[in-house]
Design an enzyme around this catalytic site. Structure first.
Site, mmCIF file in Angstrom:
data_model
loop_
_atom_site.group_PDB
_atom_site.id
_atom_site.type_symbol
_atom_site.label_atom_id
_atom_site.label_comp_id
_atom_site.label_asym_id
_atom_site.label_seq_id
_atom_site.Cartn_x
_atom_site.Cartn_y
_atom_site.Cartn_z
ATOM 1 N N HIS A 53 39.920 -54.774 49.266
ATOM 2 C CA HIS A 53 39.940 -53.360 49.628
ATOM 3 C C HIS A 53 40.985 -53.032 50.695
ATOM 4 O O HIS A 53 41.062 -51.883 51.126
ATOM 5 C CB HIS A 53 38.560 -52.922 50.127
ATOM 6 N N GLU A 152 26.027 -58.913 47.731
ATOM 7 C CA GLU A 152 26.126 -57.479 47.998
ATOM 8 C C GLU A 152 25.483 -56.628 46.912
ATOM 9 O O GLU A 152 25.806 -55.438 46.779
ATOM 10 C CB GLU A 152 27.590 -57.079 48.207
ATOM 11 N N ASP A 178 28.249 -52.263 50.731
ATOM 12 C CA ASP A 178 28.015 -52.350 49.294
ATOM 13 C C ASP A 178 26.558 -52.692 48.989
ATOM 14 O O ASP A 178 25.987 -52.182 48.013
ATOM 15 C CB ASP A 178 28.939 -53.393 48.662
#
Length: 259
Positions: A53, A152, A178
């Site tokens: 990310h 997650e 998440d």
């Protein structure tokens, strides 16, 4: 393995990989090699480089380790997916370890570990990129990589005991944002939930039973404190952008206090 004997890798950083001491890390997202290397020397116990990310693409990861001359702390790369090519390439570039996202069960955790290790333990191929520490030494002399897998999702929490028990796994790493999203919960409420069957205590307990490290991303000091209270030991306290903001605030405050 006992609770006090995690499987951490101590080959290059003394006891930095094993034991129960809390290790404050920083999460690099901006994609800049020199900023990340400065953070490595700033006193953090470890550095996470975000290639999922963050702004670190393959070229940025390679550029970072090509500039790294004197390792001061473990630098781990969160790869974009549980893919043997991505895992091997990050390690070939010179990463001390990998953080593998969205691992759902023990089979996927085993695939991540196998991708991180050379035969006979794993299936990683030998091919160091320029900038690694000793490309001429051969696979047998290569440092043992740290392999962390991310829990997650709800299925991953349900399978966390089996995930943590995978041989040669070093760390279970939690992405609380998440995980909260997957569970339909507010992230701060998730961090504050200390009931015995809550997700975070369940993950920490599984790590202790298996003798592996429990790591997590906080992103801010307040959330880092909550994760520490939950029992996590490797915690990404803030990001590179967060360090700049915190440093700017401290500098302005010092000026305001000056006579």
């Amino acid at each position: 393995m006992t609770e006090a004997e995690p499987t951490g890798n101590g080959d290059d950083y003394g006891d930095d990989y094993g034991g129960d001491r809390v290790r404050a890390g920083v999460w690099a997202t901006l994609g800049d090699a020199r900023t990340t290397l400065a953070l490595e020397r700033a006193g953090f116990a470890w550095v996470g480089v975000d290639a999922q990310h963050g702004h670190f693409d393959d070229a940025a990861v390679r550029g970072l380790f090509a500039l790294r001359r004197a390792p001061a702390a473990p630098v781990l790369v969160r790869v974009a997916a549980n893919d043997p090519t991505l895992i091997g390439r990050a390690l070939d570039a010179g990463a001390d370890g990998v953080v593998v996202p969205l691992v759902q069960d023990a089979e996927q955790a085993e695939a991540a570990v196998a991708a991180a290790h050379y035969p006979p333990r794993g299936a990683r191929s030998w091919g160091p990129l320029p900038g690694t520490r000793d490309p001429a030494a051969g696979a047998a002399a290569a440092p043992r990589p740290l392999c962390a897998v991310m829990v997650e999702t709800a299925p991953a929490v349900a399978a966390v005991r089996a995930i943590a028990a995978v041989p040669d796994l070093d760390m279970v790493f939690v992405g609380p944002f998440d995980l909260a999203l997957a569970l339909g919960r507010d992230v701060d409420e998730l961090l504050a939930d200390t009931s015995a069957d809550a997700p975070l205590p369940t993950i920490v307990r599984a790590c202790r039973e298996a003798g592996v490290l429990a790591g997590a991303y906080a992103g801010a000091p307040e959330r880092a404190a909550a994760l520490r209270a939950q029992g996590f030991s490797w915690i990404a306290v803030t990001t590179d952008a967060g360090v700049l903001q915190l440093g700017g605030e401290a500098a302005r405050a010092a000026l305001d206090r000056a006579p």
